[in-house]
Scaffold this motif. Structure first.
Motif, PDB file in Angstrom:
ATOM      1  N   MET A 295      -5.078   7.225   0.156  1.00 48.93           N
ATOM      2  CA  MET A 295      -3.993   7.788   0.968  1.00 48.93           C
ATOM      3  C   MET A 295      -3.320   8.923   0.217  1.00 48.93           C
ATOM      4  SD  MET A 295      -0.573   6.005   2.574  1.00 48.93           S
ATOM      5  CE  MET A 295      -1.451   4.718   3.439  1.00 48.93           C
TER       6      MET A 295
ATOM      7  N   ASP B 164       0.305  -2.836   5.415  1.00 40.70           N
ATOM      8  CA  ASP B 164       0.707  -2.790   4.011  1.00 40.70           C
ATOM      9  C   ASP B 164       0.787  -4.188   3.431  1.00 40.70           C
ATOM     10  OD1 ASP B 164       2.230  -0.369   5.457  1.00 40.70           O
ATOM     11  OD2 ASP B 164       1.695   0.198   3.411  1.00 40.70           O
TER      12      ASP B 164
ATOM     13  N   LYS C 282      -3.388   4.568  -3.459  1.00 36.44           N
ATOM     14  CA  LYS C 282      -2.354   5.495  -2.984  1.00 36.44           C
ATOM     15  C   LYS C 282      -1.310   5.710  -4.063  1.00 36.44           C
ATOM     16  CE  LYS C 282       0.672   2.090  -0.692  1.00 36.44           C
ATOM     17  NZ  LYS C 282       1.131   1.536   0.610  1.00 36.44           N
ATOM     18  N   HIS C 283      -0.549   6.859  -3.957  1.00 41.59           N
ATOM     19  CA  HIS C 283      -0.665   7.966  -3.017  1.00 41.59           C
ATOM     20  C   HIS C 283      -1.139   9.174  -3.801  1.00 41.59           C
ATOM     21  CE1 HIS C 283       2.578   5.199  -1.922  1.00 41.59           C
ATOM     22  NE2 HIS C 283       2.298   5.424  -0.650  1.00 41.59           N
TER      23      HIS C 283
ATOM     24  N   LEU D 135      -2.411   0.695  13.041  1.00 39.28           N
ATOM     25  CA  LEU D 135      -1.697   0.106  11.905  1.00 39.28           C
ATOM     26  C   LEU D 135      -0.459  -0.635  12.369  1.00 39.28           C
ATOM     27  CD1 LEU D 135       0.735   2.183   9.809  1.00 39.28           C
ATOM     28  CD2 LEU D 135      -0.096   3.145  11.952  1.00 39.28           C
TER      29      LEU D 135
ATOM     30  N   ASP E 114      -0.418   9.858   5.040  1.00 44.37           N
ATOM     31  CA  ASP E 114       0.663   8.893   5.135  1.00 44.37           C
ATOM     32  C   ASP E 114       1.322   9.049   6.506  1.00 44.37           C
ATOM     33  OD1 ASP E 114       2.886   7.718   2.489  1.00 44.37           O
ATOM     34  OD2 ASP E 114       2.608   6.997   4.546  1.00 44.37           O
ATOM     35  N   TRP E 115       2.262   8.193   6.781  1.00 41.38           N
ATOM     36  CA  TRP E 115       2.993   8.130   8.062  1.00 41.38           C
ATOM     37  C   TRP E 115       3.754   9.438   8.287  1.00 41.38           C
ATOM     38  CZ3 TRP E 115       4.269   3.534  11.062  1.00 41.38           C
ATOM     39  CH2 TRP E 115       5.373   3.660  11.899  1.00 41.38           C
TER      40      TRP E 115
ATOM     41  N   TYR F 165       3.090  11.981   0.048  1.00 40.88           N
ATOM     42  CA  TYR F 165       4.069  12.870   0.698  1.00 40.88           C
ATOM     43  C   TYR F 165       4.474  13.979  -0.270  1.00 40.88           C
ATOM     44  CZ  TYR F 165       5.458   9.406   4.368  1.00 40.88           C
ATOM     45  OH  TYR F 165       5.511   8.543   5.438  1.00 40.88           O
TER      46      TYR F 165
ATOM     47  N   ARG G 209      10.491   3.877  -5.356  1.00 35.32           N
ATOM     48  CA  ARG G 209       9.239   3.122  -5.216  1.00 35.32           C
ATOM     49  C   ARG G 209       8.685   2.701  -6.568  1.00 35.32           C
ATOM     50  NH1 ARG G 209       5.635   5.417  -0.301  1.00 35.32           N
ATOM     51  NH2 ARG G 209       5.031   3.207  -0.392  1.00 35.32           N
TER      52      ARG G 209
ATOM     53  N   TRP H 114       9.401  -4.259   1.339  1.00 32.62           N
ATOM     54  CA  TRP H 114       8.078  -4.621   1.880  1.00 32.62           C
ATOM     55  C   TRP H 114       7.942  -6.141   1.949  1.00 32.62           C
ATOM     56  CZ3 TRP H 114       5.580  -0.779   4.189  1.00 32.62           C
ATOM     57  CH2 TRP H 114       5.733   0.527   3.733  1.00 32.62           C
TER      58      TRP H 114
ATOM     59  N   MET I 275      -2.636   9.141  10.044  1.00 30.70           N
ATOM     60  CA  MET I 275      -1.714   8.083  10.460  1.00 30.70           C
ATOM     61  C   MET I 275      -0.629   8.801  11.255  1.00 30.70           C
ATOM     62  SD  MET I 275       0.581   5.630   8.007  1.00 30.70           S
ATOM     63  CE  MET I 275      -0.795   4.883   7.158  1.00 30.70           C
TER      64      MET I 275
ATOM     65  N   PHE J  36      -3.221  -1.122   3.007  1.00 29.62           N
ATOM     66  CA  PHE J  36      -2.830   0.112   2.333  1.00 29.62           C
ATOM     67  C   PHE J  36      -2.349  -0.229   0.918  1.00 29.62           C
ATOM     68  CE2 PHE J  36      -3.479   2.098   6.236  1.00 29.62           C
ATOM     69  CZ  PHE J  36      -2.680   1.586   7.243  1.00 29.62           C
TER      70      PHE J  36
ATOM     71  N   TRP K 180      10.455  -3.867   6.571  1.00 27.51           N
ATOM     72  CA  TRP K 180      10.026  -2.727   5.738  1.00 27.51           C
ATOM     73  C   TRP K 180      10.849  -2.640   4.456  1.00 27.51           C
ATOM     74  CZ3 TRP K 180      11.938   2.850   6.722  1.00 27.51           C
ATOM     75  CH2 TRP K 180      11.314   3.724   5.852  1.00 27.51           C
TER      76      TRP K 180
ATOM     77  N   GLY L 201       3.147  -0.581  10.967  1.00 25.55           N
ATOM     78  CA  GLY L 201       4.073  -0.001   9.993  1.00 25.55           C
ATOM     79  C   GLY L 201       4.891  -1.123   9.368  1.00 25.55           C
ATOM     80  N   GLY L 202       5.700  -0.824   8.388  1.00 30.70           N
ATOM     81  CA  GLY L 202       6.490  -1.854   7.716  1.00 30.70           C
ATOM     82  C   GLY L 202       7.300  -2.654   8.716  1.00 30.70           C
TER      83      GLY L 202
HETATM   84  O1  LIG Z   1       3.355   1.719   6.277  1.00 30.78           O
HETATM   85  C1  LIG Z   1       2.410   2.740   6.234  1.00 30.78           C
HETATM   86  C2  LIG Z   1       2.741   3.725   5.113  1.00 30.78           C
HETATM   87  C3  LIG Z   1       2.604   3.104   3.726  1.00 30.78           C
HETATM   88  O2  LIG Z   1       1.272   2.669   3.530  1.00 30.78           O
HETATM   89  C4  LIG Z   1       2.960   4.172   2.667  1.00 30.78           C
HETATM   90  O3  LIG Z   1       2.783   3.687   1.343  1.00 30.78           O
HETATM   91  C5  LIG Z   1       4.402   4.606   2.784  1.00 30.78           C
HETATM   92  O4  LIG Z   1       4.601   5.862   2.139  1.00 30.78           O
HETATM   93  C6  LIG Z   1       4.853   4.640   4.209  1.00 30.78           C
HETATM   94  N1  LIG Z   1       6.040   5.019   4.625  1.00 30.78           N
HETATM   95  C7  LIG Z   1       6.070   4.802   5.923  1.00 30.78           C
HETATM   96  C8  LIG Z   1       7.254   5.083   6.763  1.00 30.78           C
HETATM   97  N2  LIG Z   1       7.681   3.797   7.157  1.00 30.78           N
HETATM   98  C9  LIG Z   1       8.474   3.555   8.203  1.00 30.78           C
HETATM   99  C10 LIG Z   1       8.716   2.221   8.513  1.00 30.78           C
HETATM  100  C11 LIG Z   1       9.513   1.915   9.576  1.00 30.78           C
HETATM  101  C12 LIG Z   1      10.096   2.924  10.340  1.00 30.78           C
HETATM  102  C13 LIG Z   1       9.855   4.273   9.996  1.00 30.78           C
HETATM  103  C14 LIG Z   1       9.038   4.593   8.935  1.00 30.78           C
HETATM  104  C15 LIG Z   1       4.894   4.277   6.356  1.00 30.78           C
HETATM  105  N3  LIG Z   1       4.124   4.200   5.266  1.00 30.78           N
END
Ligand SMILES: OC[C@@H]1[C@@H](O)[C@H](O)[C@@H](O)c2nc(CNc3ccccc3)cn21
Length: 601
Positions: free
Chosen positions: A250, A95, A206-207, A54, A285-286, A253, A158, A429, A316, A144, A433, A56-57
């Protein structure tokens, strides 16, 4: 030699059975592992049989990376996966939640709260189609999205990712899945994932479940609700998503009545898989399994055990994948995690990969590169912006409506922190991120949109936060004041006061007490506005419109009417929260469903 699983003419169940029968435990566990691109390489893919990667953001191969840079990166990883003994292709997730929003030059659509205001499922489906094309432009096959949270408290960071506080609106908007993945064929078996082909992507509802119902909107916190409340408010969008063939789901949390969703066997396996017959794969989730314990990661082996045995199919991770692989391997050897659980997870993952044609087309090419940010998609986003605007006030008694504004005027003032800030109008987003301020990507600010809409002879003056002397010494026909919230994501967005970013309130007071004004609110949710309403002639909720700010000017100046309806209750004061349509005590400033139209002039 001939291997059944490689034969696309074989039924998918036959291909899965043949392939699973050949796989070692290491190859199976590799499929259940998703790692972040920063720790991935062709060698890592090959050595650990990794099934998914993946972004990530904000995780991009290079700043402002072009489609070809994206495609080269994805293909490099894919070649590593294909070089393994069985050559199972990897799936790359990102995402893409309002367009392919990590990617420079992508079309950024309004965030979900604005799409909820359109009440237009067909529009949302078309957005899904365009988003799938812009994701494939970068060689990525999986997003996602959609977030189908039913946000019940706007203090949640959110809430803008939620289409509405009303589950029926959220259920309508699951039509985006049909755009992302493709229309499901008639007589398609309910619950079985469906992804039509190379111009479509796997989606992710999600979620799961109750992410939008946490106590006081505190992110990742506890959703305290009885079974009736859960099944009537938060669960319905999952029924619709599954019927529409969503490929993945997904896990949230959040906790449900004190039980972490990532460790919730009753709901993930007992309800989602057994009762709703979901046949795609469930992804964490992450760091989602790490957060089963407090503090997170305190007992990672237990996290792996609890998460996998709850019914999570793919984790993940995203970074410490060797720990995950080692722990899960030893849990299986000890019989703590049953091989049947492993086989169920791998079967689900393979089902998605087979159905979407990933074995036949594992590598991307540049045939979709020109889809990124293409004009037609930006026009679609502009249409979505227009339809997302909600007119909350128009004119003060006794005079008539204030909007639509005339394109010919002596002199127009545009003011406010959000008038000339693409990053602010995109929200979280967006490239980063948590989003950011300024010229984050290509697009049209609300100020630029206004300038290109008014008559050539009409001067437009921009002052972000004019003072009284400026107002005293300048003469304007009217003013447009654009203010709201800064970009945010997740917990950073949690708020107890829901106020407009300073100096927004001052800008409203200074400008609107000197000249007739319309205030446009750029925010992810209702914000405190009641004290200022008497000062303004008109009030418009624009939510988080994304890159195509032209849609705002289209409606302000009457080229299109206002059709948006509030997807969320607009409170008078935060002391009233939580307050949702249908509550016994309901005393909003503007109720759910409210939205003025312009009397056709
Ligand atoms: O980005 C992946 C997932 C996302 O799909 C979820 O909706 C969301 O809850 C989610 N949170 C994170 C944490 N993101 C993060 C980004 C940069 C640095 C550290 C953590 C990742 N993700």
């Amino acid at each position: 030699e001939y291997m059944k699983y490689k034969d696309p003419k074989q039924p998918i169940n036959t291909r899965i059975k043949d392939l699973i029968g050949r796989m070692t435990l290491a190859e199976k566990i590799g499929q259940m592992t998703q790692i972040e691109r920063q720790v991935a390489s062709a060698d890592v893919m090959k050595k650990y049989f990794i099934g998914s990667i993946l972004s990530g953001g904000g995780s991009v191969p290079a700043p402002q990376a072009s489609p070809s840079i994206w495609v080269s990166m994805v293909n490099e990883f894919q070649k590593g996966a294909l070089s393994t003994r069985l050559g199972i292709p990897m799936i790359y997730g990102i995402d893409a939640v309002h367009g392919n929003n990590n990617v420079y030059n992508a079309t950024l659509f309004p965030h979900n709260v604005g799409l909820g205001a359109t009440r237009d499922p067909d529009l949302i489906k078309r957005i899904g189609e365009a988003t799938a094309l812009e994701v494939r432009a970068t060689g990525i096959q999986y997003t996602f999205a959609p977030c189908i949270a039913v946000c019940r408290d706007p203090r949640w960071g959110r809430c803008y990712e939620s289409y509405s506080e009303d589950h029926t609106v959220v259920q309508q908007m699951t039509d985006i899945i049909l755009g992302l993945q493709g229309e499901i064929p008639v007589n398609h078996t309910k619950g079985v994932p469906y992804v039509a082909g190379k111009d479509k992507v796997a989606a992710c509802a999600k979620h799961f479940v109750g992410d939008g119902g946490t106590h006081n909107g505190i992110n990742e916190n506890n959703t305290i609700i009885d079974e009736h409340g859960l099944l009537s408010i938060h669960m319905p969008p999952y029924y619709d998503s599954i019927i529409k063939g969503v490929a993945t789901i997904m896990v949230s949390y959040s906790s449900l009545n004190g039980v972490k969703m990532h460790a919730n066997h009753d709901l993930v396996t007992g309800y989602l898989k057994s009762k709703l017959h979901f046949r795609g794969f469930v992804i964490s989730d992450w760091l989602g399994i790490d957060r089963i314990t407090s503090p997170p990661g305190e007992n990672y082996t237990y996290s792996v055990q609890a998460g996998i045995n709850a019914g999570i199919d793919m984790v993940m991770v995203p970074y410490n994948y060797t720990d995950y692989i080692d722990d899960l391997t030893s849990l299986v050897h000890k019989g703590i995690v049953n091989m049947n659980r492993i086989d169920d997870a791998v079967r689900r993952i393979l089902r998605v990969k087979f159905t979407m044609g990933l074995f036949e087309n594992p590598l991307a090419d540049l045939s979709f590169a020109d889809q990124l940010g293409k004009k037609e998609h930006r026009e679609l986003a502009r249409e979505a912006v227009r339809k997302s605007l909600v007119l909350l006030k128009n004119g003060n008694p006794p005079n008539q409506q204030f909007l639509p504004l005339p394109k010919k005027a002596r002199r127009i003032l545009v003011a406010g922190s959000h008038a000339s800030n693409l990053g602010y109008q995109c929200g979280g987003w967006s490239i980063q991120w948590m989003g950011s301020s300024g010229d984050i990507t290509t697009g049209t600010t609300i100020l630029d949109a206004i300038k290109s809409t008014v008559a050539d002879s009409t001067p437009v003056v921009y002052s972000e936060n004019p003072d009284e002397s400026f107002m005293k010494h300048n003469d304007f026909s009217f003013a447009i004041v654009v203010v709201g919230e800064p970009p945010y994501s997740e917990t950073v967005g949690d708020s107890t006061d829901l106020t407009i970013l300073d100096p927004g309130p001052d800008t409203i007071r200074t400008v609107c007490s000197a000249v007739k004004c319309v205030v446009v609110i750029v925010s992810g949710r209702p914000v405190v506005i009641e004290p200022y309403v008497p000062l303004m002639e008109a009030l418009v909720a624009a939510w988080l419109p994304g890159t195509e700010g032209q849609g705002v000017a289209d409606v302000l100046f009457g080229d299109y009417g206002f059709t948006g309806k509030l997807p969320r209750t607009w409170f008078k004061s935060v002391d009233q929260l939580p307050m949702n349509v249908g509550d016994p005590h309901y005393d909003p400033l503007y109720p759910f469903g409210f939205g003025l139209a312009i009397n056709s002039s």
